[in-house]
Design an enzyme around this catalytic site. Structure first.
Site, PDB file in Angstrom:
ATOM      1  N   LEU B  99      29.031  38.282   7.269  1.00  0.00           N
ATOM      2  CA  LEU B  99      30.220  37.456   7.497  1.00  0.00           C
ATOM      3  C   LEU B  99      30.016  36.036   6.994  1.00  0.00           C
ATOM      4  O   LEU B  99      28.884  35.595   6.779  1.00  0.00           O
ATOM      5  CB  LEU B  99      30.548  37.472   9.000  1.00  0.00           C
ATOM      6  CG  LEU B  99      30.861  38.891   9.532  1.00  0.00           C
ATOM      7  CD1 LEU B  99      30.656  38.985  11.027  1.00  0.00           C
ATOM      8  CD2 LEU B  99      32.271  39.308   9.141  1.00  0.00           C
ATOM      9  N   PRO B 100      31.139  35.309   6.806  1.00  0.00           N
ATOM     10  CA  PRO B 100      31.030  34.007   6.128  1.00  0.00           C
ATOM     11  C   PRO B 100      30.405  32.874   6.943  1.00  0.00           C
ATOM     12  O   PRO B 100      29.882  31.934   6.358  1.00  0.00           O
ATOM     13  CB  PRO B 100      32.496  33.653   5.801  1.00  0.00           C
ATOM     14  CG  PRO B 100      33.284  34.895   6.006  1.00  0.00           C
ATOM     15  CD  PRO B 100      32.540  35.727   6.988  1.00  0.00           C
ATOM     16  N   THR B 132      24.469  34.477   6.702  1.00  0.00           N
ATOM     17  CA  THR B 132      23.630  33.275   6.781  1.00  0.00           C
ATOM     18  C   THR B 132      24.205  32.372   7.856  1.00  0.00           C
ATOM     19  O   THR B 132      25.292  31.822   7.693  1.00  0.00           O
ATOM     20  CB  THR B 132      23.601  32.543   5.431  1.00  0.00           C
ATOM     21  OG1 THR B 132      22.983  33.391   4.472  1.00  0.00           O
ATOM     22  CG2 THR B 132      22.792  31.250   5.537  1.00  0.00           C
ATOM     23  N   LYS B 217      15.813  31.502   6.017  1.00  0.00           N
ATOM     24  CA  LYS B 217      16.837  31.382   4.978  1.00  0.00           C
ATOM     25  C   LYS B 217      17.307  29.939   4.808  1.00  0.00           C
ATOM     26  O   LYS B 217      17.374  29.427   3.683  1.00  0.00           O
ATOM     27  CB  LYS B 217      18.031  32.293   5.326  1.00  0.00           C
ATOM     28  CG  LYS B 217      19.259  32.154   4.433  1.00  0.00           C
ATOM     29  CD  LYS B 217      19.130  32.886   3.121  1.00  0.00           C
ATOM     30  CE  LYS B 217      20.248  32.566   2.144  1.00  0.00           C
ATOM     31  NZ  LYS B 217      21.479  33.319   2.351  1.00  0.00           N
ATOM     32  N   LYS B 292      27.353  24.646   2.509  1.00  0.00           N
ATOM     33  CA  LYS B 292      27.406  25.334   3.810  1.00  0.00           C
ATOM     34  C   LYS B 292      26.001  25.511   4.387  1.00  0.00           C
ATOM     35  O   LYS B 292      25.747  25.241   5.565  1.00  0.00           O
ATOM     36  CB  LYS B 292      28.077  26.704   3.631  1.00  0.00           C
ATOM     37  CG  LYS B 292      28.086  27.545   4.901  1.00  0.00           C
ATOM     38  CD  LYS B 292      28.100  29.046   4.606  1.00  0.00           C
ATOM     39  CE  LYS B 292      27.495  29.809   5.776  1.00  0.00           C
ATOM     40  NZ  LYS B 292      27.282  31.226   5.498  1.00  0.00           N
TER      41      LYS B 292
END
Lengths: 345, 345
Positions: B99-100, B132, B217, B292
């Site tokens: 998902l975003p 992420t 990450k 982001k």
């Protein structure tokens, strides 16, 4: 690689070495001059080793330094010492300078009793500055030298040439003769200087015209500082978030955060052996020198009306590290001192 | 790597695959459960390819996305689609989410009709979130899941487990099934999930407990952003000082400024082939996604009371790039747009 005192025409191995130069850099009317007599100015941690390596390679070296003790170590071994840069220039075919800052370089070349004090007429045909300075300084000196004319009797070159040839590898490489030289200046001067540089180093990179060696050095060190701070910040953030630096190192080294500061010079104690972080950040490349190089980069950027926000951030951090007493520690100490707040003194 | 619909005990190749698990992660009293039924939520640029690779590997996949068009592409191929995450959970052994943002992840897991809407009793024994997100979000969801109890009749696991398993490699690797997974969570869950992850990727890195995959990450991407900006700044400064980026690249790549951004993903057009900088910064990893990820890193840092000055500087630059219309360009566009002031649109 002994050269003895004989002229280049009479020594077989040397004539052979010059052979290619005749083809590449010089016309038959301007054959390469000899370079047996080398003047070396600046006998600090780096320069003293570089001068020794030239002596060991058979060059006839004379030295100068403002520090009498540094000179005495050479005079005790029978190496001629000179009282001024001007005096060095008068007895040298080639002069090499290895000095702490742009101001020192300008003074040694253009100050009173400087290398160019006599208009360069009696002096060397080749000047090599291995100091780390801004490219503007290198270009100014190169320009000053290009205005000199050698006395006609020297014959083999109408006017002296200059190379900016800063090094990487630090004191260990200076001692071992394994420095990397980043060289800016006329290509024919670079080709002619190769044997001399290879007596002090093992890798030469020709970077283009005057000042490009200096530009390469400060750009390299700025990128190195930024990536060192980047991985240090990431390792410290990772630790704060519960992930070990050794795990993160494994991840970085096989992915897009891989860099010299993660895979070769890791700043986290215990991750790699034999690097400054694993010996309390002693040895290596000091924070003070990194602050100096970043300052040079920012000054150079400002000189061409350019902004470096990340380099500027890095300079702030290294200046702070120096103010807080880490000036003599390796620049990877940023991880422990700046990012984790632990004092490594 | 077909699995068909049979239970793991009856399929030779699979039994063989589980063999090592019995020794490593599970006691005989808690043998690994089957994982034929996989629910996949989030069918965007990445997730759609990942779900397809699972289907191609023989898993029985059902899918959900808020975007009806994204679901239709699967239903047209006979893949079952579900109307909510809760519905996905009711028919799946394992659920994977891609998902975003953290907000989407929290909603899909804990919102109305979310995956844990029924207290997780009827749902999967394993949840894998490949989005992420910040590690704090991963840990919150992992904690929520650890409070669930599976209905006794499912038997093979008393309570469900969760892995945070963000990926690197981007859309091309998602499509090719060559993603790298950075995995946080219980090691037994990681070991059990390996076959599933290897149907979508080729490299798995176990990073430790819950949230450590997410931490790895964002730390990796923060270090990558900083080194990309560092080399971009150095290349642009070098150009301003008269030295070509290709020359500087050669120097960096054999010295201490070497990094992935100089030797593999060079931001200067024409230096390397096949990278975004050589195709007008199209494709690759967008500036918007980098902004982001840096925002996540800064939020995570702030959450643990830690400061990241270089990361913060990088975030400012990527936010500015996005504001100036480069949000869909590869993040290496910083070289051209931010540092040289040329617009690549």
């Amino acid at each position: 690689m002994g050269l003895g005192g004989a002229g280049w025409r009479s020594v077989g191995s040397k004539a052979h070495r010059w052979g290619c130069l005749r083809l590449r850099g010089f016309s038959s009317a301007a054959l390469p001059p000899h370079m047996e007599s080398v003047g070396f100015i600046g006998l600090g941690n780096m320069g003293s080793h570089m001068a020794r390596n030239l002596i060991n390679a058979g060059y006839r070296v004379s030295v100068h330094d403002v520090n009498e003790n540094a000179m005495k170590k050479f005079s005790d071994d029978g190496i001629p010492t000179k009282r001024s840069p001007l005096e060095v220039s008068e007895s040298s075919d080639v002069v090499i300078t290895m000095l702490p800052s742009s101001a020192h370089v300008l003074d040694v070349y253009s100050g009173a009793n400087g290398l160019l004090g006599n208009g360069g007429r009696l002096g060397p045909w080749l000047y090599i500055d291995s100091s780390t300075v801004d490219p503007q300084t290198s270009r100014k000196i190169s320009m000053d030298i290009s205005r000199c004319r050698l006395k006609e009797k020297k014959g083999y070159a109408e006017k002296p040439m200059m190379l900016d040839a800063p090094v990487s590898g630090g004191v260990p490489a200076a001692e071992a003769g394994t420095l990397t030289f980043m060289v800016g200046g006329l290509e024919e001067a670079y080709v002619a200087a190769k044997p001399l540089l290879l007596a002090m180093g093992k890798k030469l990179i020709y970077c283009g015209g005057a000042g490009n060696g200096s530009a390469a050095k400060i750009c390299n060190n700025m990128a190195m500082a930024i990536s060192m701070l980047g991985v240090s910040e990431a390792f410290a953030l990772g630790q704060n978030l519960g992930i070990k630096a050794s795990t993160l190192t494994d991840i970085f080294n096989c992915s897009s955060a891989r860099c010299w500061s993660s895979d070769t010079y890791n700043p986290v104690p215990g991750v790699l052996e034999g690097v400054p972080s694993s010996r309390n950040y002693d040895g290596g490349f000091t924070s003070k020198l990194m602050a100096k190089d970043l300052d040079l980069a920012m000054a150079s950027a400002s000189g061409v009306g350019y902004k470096c926000p990340m380099g500027s951030g890095a300079l702030n951090i290294y200046q702070k590290l120096c103010e807080e007493g880490c000036d003599a520690k390796d620049f990877s100490c940023a991880f422990r001192h700046y990012y984790t707040g632990k004092d490594e003194k």
